[in-house]
Design a protein around this motif. Structure first.
Motif, PDB file in Angstrom:
ATOM      1  N   VAL A   6      44.873  20.858  31.089  1.00 46.62           N
ATOM      2  CA  VAL A   6      44.564  20.338  32.416  1.00 46.62           C
ATOM      3  C   VAL A   6      43.185  20.826  32.837  1.00 46.62           C
ATOM      4  O   VAL A   6      42.759  21.929  32.494  1.00 46.62           O
ATOM      5  N   ARG A   7      42.471  19.960  33.554  1.00 52.35           N
ATOM      6  CA  ARG A   7      41.152  20.294  34.061  1.00 52.35           C
ATOM      7  C   ARG A   7      41.102  20.002  35.552  1.00 52.35           C
ATOM      8  O   ARG A   7      41.641  19.006  36.022  1.00 52.35           O
ATOM      9  N   PHE A   8      40.454  20.877  36.286  1.00 49.92           N
ATOM     10  CA  PHE A   8      40.235  20.690  37.722  1.00 49.92           C
ATOM     11  C   PHE A   8      38.742  20.511  37.986  1.00 49.92           C
ATOM     12  O   PHE A   8      37.914  20.779  37.124  1.00 49.92           O
ATOM     13  N   HIS A   9      38.416  20.143  39.229  1.00 45.07           N
ATOM     14  CA  HIS A   9      37.021  20.157  39.654  1.00 45.07           C
ATOM     15  C   HIS A   9      36.717  21.417  40.467  1.00 45.07           C
ATOM     16  O   HIS A   9      35.674  21.502  41.106  1.00 45.07           O
ATOM     17  N   TYR A  10      37.618  22.391  40.431  1.00 45.06           N
ATOM     18  CA  TYR A  10      37.452  23.613  41.223  1.00 45.06           C
ATOM     19  C   TYR A  10      38.461  24.624  40.691  1.00 45.06           C
ATOM     20  O   TYR A  10      39.451  24.241  40.042  1.00 45.06           O
ATOM     21  N   PHE A  26      46.892  24.667  28.275  1.00 46.09           N
ATOM     22  CA  PHE A  26      45.495  25.062  28.242  1.00 46.09           C
ATOM     23  C   PHE A  26      44.837  24.653  29.560  1.00 46.09           C
ATOM     24  O   PHE A  26      45.087  23.570  30.074  1.00 46.09           O
ATOM     25  N   VAL A  27      43.958  25.502  30.076  1.00 41.81           N
ATOM     26  CA  VAL A  27      43.282  25.231  31.351  1.00 41.81           C
ATOM     27  C   VAL A  27      41.776  25.301  31.161  1.00 41.81           C
ATOM     28  O   VAL A  27      41.258  26.249  30.576  1.00 41.81           O
ATOM     29  N   LEU A  28      41.077  24.261  31.655  1.00 41.97           N
ATOM     30  CA  LEU A  28      39.630  24.320  31.814  1.00 41.97           C
ATOM     31  C   LEU A  28      39.374  24.707  33.264  1.00 41.97           C
ATOM     32  O   LEU A  28      39.612  23.923  34.179  1.00 41.97           O
ATOM     33  N   ASN A  29      38.919  25.931  33.463  1.00 36.49           N
ATOM     34  CA  ASN A  29      38.738  26.479  34.809  1.00 36.49           C
ATOM     35  C   ASN A  29      37.306  26.183  35.256  1.00 36.49           C
ATOM     36  O   ASN A  29      36.349  26.653  34.649  1.00 36.49           O
ATOM     37  N   GLU A  30      37.178  25.402  36.309  1.00 39.96           N
ATOM     38  CA  GLU A  30      35.877  24.849  36.675  1.00 39.96           C
ATOM     39  C   GLU A  30      35.365  25.399  38.000  1.00 39.96           C
ATOM     40  O   GLU A  30      36.050  25.346  39.020  1.00 39.96           O
ATOM     41  N   VAL A  31      34.149  25.911  37.962  1.00 39.43           N
ATOM     42  CA  VAL A  31      33.447  26.266  39.190  1.00 39.43           C
ATOM     43  C   VAL A  31      32.877  24.975  39.759  1.00 39.43           C
ATOM     44  O   VAL A  31      32.149  24.254  39.070  1.00 39.43           O
ATOM     45  N   GLY A  37      24.026  21.090  41.321  1.00 40.56           N
ATOM     46  CA  GLY A  37      24.307  22.484  41.049  1.00 40.56           C
ATOM     47  C   GLY A  37      24.080  23.382  42.254  1.00 40.56           C
ATOM     48  O   GLY A  37      23.323  23.059  43.171  1.00 40.56           O
ATOM     49  N   TYR A  38      24.741  24.548  42.235  1.00 40.00           N
ATOM     50  CA  TYR A  38      24.516  25.549  43.273  1.00 40.00           C
ATOM     51  C   TYR A  38      23.178  26.248  43.042  1.00 40.00           C
ATOM     52  O   TYR A  38      22.691  26.343  41.905  1.00 40.00           O
ATOM     53  N   ASP A  39      22.597  26.769  44.121  1.00 37.12           N
ATOM     54  CA  ASP A  39      21.419  27.603  43.939  1.00 37.12           C
ATOM     55  C   ASP A  39      21.846  28.882  43.221  1.00 37.12           C
ATOM     56  O   ASP A  39      23.034  29.217  43.144  1.00 37.12           O
ATOM     57  N   THR A  40      20.890  29.605  42.676  1.00 37.28           N
ATOM     58  CA  THR A  40      21.196  30.743  41.806  1.00 37.28           C
ATOM     59  C   THR A  40      22.004  31.822  42.516  1.00 37.28           C
ATOM     60  O   THR A  40      22.963  32.366  41.954  1.00 37.28           O
ATOM     61  N   LYS A  41      21.669  32.143  43.740  1.00 38.55           N
ATOM     62  CA  LYS A  41      22.386  33.210  44.445  1.00 38.55           C
ATOM     63  C   LYS A  41      23.828  32.809  44.721  1.00 38.55           C
ATOM     64  O   LYS A  41      24.766  33.565  44.427  1.00 38.55           O
ATOM     65  N   THR A  42      24.031  31.601  45.268  1.00 43.85           N
ATOM     66  CA  THR A  42      25.385  31.154  45.597  1.00 43.85           C
ATOM     67  C   THR A  42      26.213  30.964  44.328  1.00 43.85           C
ATOM     68  O   THR A  42      27.361  31.410  44.242  1.00 43.85           O
ATOM     69  N   GLY A  43      25.614  30.300  43.335  1.00 43.51           N
ATOM     70  CA  GLY A  43      26.333  30.042  42.097  1.00 43.51           C
ATOM     71  C   GLY A  43      26.722  31.317  41.371  1.00 43.51           C
ATOM     72  O   GLY A  43      27.816  31.413  40.803  1.00 43.51           O
ATOM     73  N   ASP A  64      34.308  25.832  32.858  1.00 42.36           N
ATOM     74  CA  ASP A  64      33.474  24.663  33.165  1.00 42.36           C
ATOM     75  C   ASP A  64      32.441  25.063  34.210  1.00 42.36           C
ATOM     76  O   ASP A  64      32.796  25.584  35.274  1.00 42.36           O
ATOM     77  N   HIS A  65      31.187  24.778  33.913  1.00 48.02           N
ATOM     78  CA  HIS A  65      30.135  25.051  34.880  1.00 48.02           C
ATOM     79  C   HIS A  65      29.746  23.739  35.542  1.00 48.02           C
ATOM     80  O   HIS A  65      28.921  22.983  35.036  1.00 48.02           O
ATOM     81  N   GLY A  66      30.383  23.446  36.669  1.00 47.41           N
ATOM     82  CA  GLY A  66      30.050  22.262  37.445  1.00 47.41           C
ATOM     83  C   GLY A  66      30.607  20.992  36.833  1.00 47.41           C
ATOM     84  O   GLY A  66      31.412  21.003  35.908  1.00 47.41           O
ATOM     85  N   ASN A  67      30.172  19.859  37.359  1.00 48.05           N
ATOM     86  CA  ASN A  67      30.644  18.549  36.929  1.00 48.05           C
ATOM     87  C   ASN A  67      29.525  17.535  37.048  1.00 48.05           C
ATOM     88  O   ASN A  67      28.898  17.423  38.092  1.00 48.05           O
ATOM     89  N   GLU A  68      29.274  16.821  35.946  1.00 51.50           N
ATOM     90  CA  GLU A  68      28.340  15.695  35.945  1.00 51.50           C
ATOM     91  C   GLU A  68      27.008  16.025  36.612  1.00 51.50           C
ATOM     92  O   GLU A  68      26.581  15.384  37.568  1.00 51.50           O
ATOM     93  N   GLY A  69      26.344  17.028  36.095  1.00 49.86           N
ATOM     94  CA  GLY A  69      25.050  17.437  36.620  1.00 49.86           C
ATOM     95  C   GLY A  69      25.120  18.585  37.599  1.00 49.86           C
ATOM     96  O   GLY A  69      24.078  19.084  38.040  1.00 49.86           O
ATOM     97  N   GLY A  70      26.324  19.044  37.923  1.00 49.67           N
ATOM     98  CA  GLY A  70      26.472  20.106  38.910  1.00 49.67           C
ATOM     99  C   GLY A  70      26.390  21.497  38.316  1.00 49.67           C
ATOM    100  O   GLY A  70      27.233  22.347  38.586  1.00 49.67           O
ATOM    101  N   TRP A  71      25.384  21.725  37.478  1.00 51.97           N
ATOM    102  CA  TRP A  71      25.236  23.031  36.851  1.00 51.97           C
ATOM    103  C   TRP A  71      23.830  23.575  37.064  1.00 51.97           C
ATOM    104  O   TRP A  71      22.900  22.849  37.385  1.00 51.97           O
ATOM    105  N   ASN A  72      23.709  24.859  36.856  1.00 56.31           N
ATOM    106  CA  ASN A  72      22.440  25.565  37.008  1.00 56.31           C
ATOM    107  C   ASN A  72      22.267  26.418  35.751  1.00 56.31           C
ATOM    108  O   ASN A  72      22.972  27.406  35.564  1.00 56.31           O
ATOM    109  N   TYR A  73      21.354  26.015  34.877  1.00 50.69           N
ATOM    110  CA  TYR A  73      21.201  26.678  33.588  1.00 50.69           C
ATOM    111  C   TYR A  73      20.892  28.172  33.734  1.00 50.69           C
ATOM    112  O   TYR A  73      21.194  28.968  32.844  1.00 50.69           O
TER     113      TYR A  73
END
Length: 323
Positions: A6-10, A26-31, A37-43, A64-73
């Motif tokens: 199972v996968r969530f968006h949060y 199995f769980v995909l645990n997603e921020v 994406g979140y800014d560096t401090k918040t993320g 999971d780091h974000g969804n569909e572009g919602g990540w900060n490398y």
């Protein structure tokens, strides 16, 4: 429906993770991070708190780091900073770190991208309920081709249930509405009722798969079966056959077919990934029946699926239309 992940968006409620731990899901645990994406401090703070809270759940196998572009490398490393196991980190919808999770490819595009690629692939969203209006349609075509690749690692259907609301302002009549195809048509109905797609998914995702078979006058009771479990030997499961006979028309009635023969089927050791032959002794009255059913139960007694085959020697009714 024979799903195991199972996968969530949060990050989910901790009780849900406890349930997944107990069931072996199995769980995909997603921020969260929905296409932005979140800014560096918040993320950094969100990832740190998520990992620290959930790191000891054995059900969590991927971050999971974000969804569909919602990540900060810049903050991918934070997952491993607080996870001593250094579990996989993915960016859903992208090629990242050797994992391809591309979303909603068309059939031919998906086959080329995934089956001819170099990365392990598991689309973290595919068979979009919004567009196929039921999810079951076409699933087998995708799944059979994906399974041909040794790089295939599964997939996630969006979404679980019909995201419809009871409303009267749209048409004047009170009814469940998802505004055409603008909301998800999931595997289950809005009350989590089992619809047609549920049974399609259950069959396609069954950990026991039968090779195609025609029941003819020479049928000797044998089938080829593949074990698609990850860990379980099929000797721990139970199979039973039933021969059914429809003495009269039972369509559109509450009448049931008569079971004229039934018996357990012995299963020898079949390891995960193996295909082997199973056999049962064909009863003397076998060809007096109209069709054969085989039901499988797992080692906990839970229903896996019921398959059916009609006898090719039976009468087939048809209708022709002439123009």
């Amino acid at each position: 429906m024979n799903m195991n992940a199972v996968r969530f968006h949060y990050p989910p409620d901790t009780h849900f993770l406890e349930v997944c731990d107990s069931l072996g899901l199995f769980v995909l645990n997603e921020v969260a991070g929905w296409q932005n994406g979140y800014d560096t401090k918040t993320g950094t703070n969100l990832i740190k708190e998520t990992v620290q809270r959930d790191v000891n759940h054995p059900s969590v196998i991927i971050w999971d780091h974000g969804n569909e572009g919602g990540w900060n490398y810049e903050i991918d490393h934070v997952f491993h900073d607080y996870d001593p196991q250094k579990r996989i980190v993915i960016h859903p919808w992208s090629d990242f770190n050797g994992w391809d999770t591309h979303h909603y490819p068309t059939y031919l595009t998906g086959m080329h991208r995934f089956n001819n690629g170099e990365n392990v692939f598991f689309p973290t969203e595919f068979m979009h309920g919004t567009y196929d209006n039921g999810i079951g349609a076409g699933l087998e075509d995708f799944w059979k081709r994906y399974k041909q690749s040794p790089l295939f690692a599964g997939g996630f259907i969006w979404a679980m249930l019909d995201e419809a609301v009871l409303r009267s302002d749209w048409t004047g009549e009170q009814k469940y509405d998802s505004k055409g195809n603008l909301a998800a048509d999931g595997v289950l109905g809005p009350h989590r009722e089992k619809e047609g797609s549920f049974f399609t998914v259950k069959e396609v995702w069954s950990p026991i798969q039968f090779e195609p078979k025609l029941i003819t006058s020479t049928f000797d009771g044998s089938f080829l079966i593949t074990n698609e479990y990850i860990y379980t030997n099929l000797e721990d499961c139970k199979l039973e056959y039933r021969v059914l006979k429809a003495n009269e028309s039972i369509l559109y009635t509450d009448k049931k077919a008569e079971i004229i023969a039934s018996k357990p089927i012995s299963i020898a050791s079949i390891e995960p990934g193996e295909t082997r032959k199973v056999h049962f002794d064909v009863p003397e009255n076998f060809f007096e029946g109209d069709w054969l059913e085989i039901t499988a139960h797992d080692k906990h007694g839970r229903d896996i699926y019921t398959w059916s085959w009609y006898h090719t020697s039976c009468t087939i009714f048809s209708k022709q239309v002439y123009y």
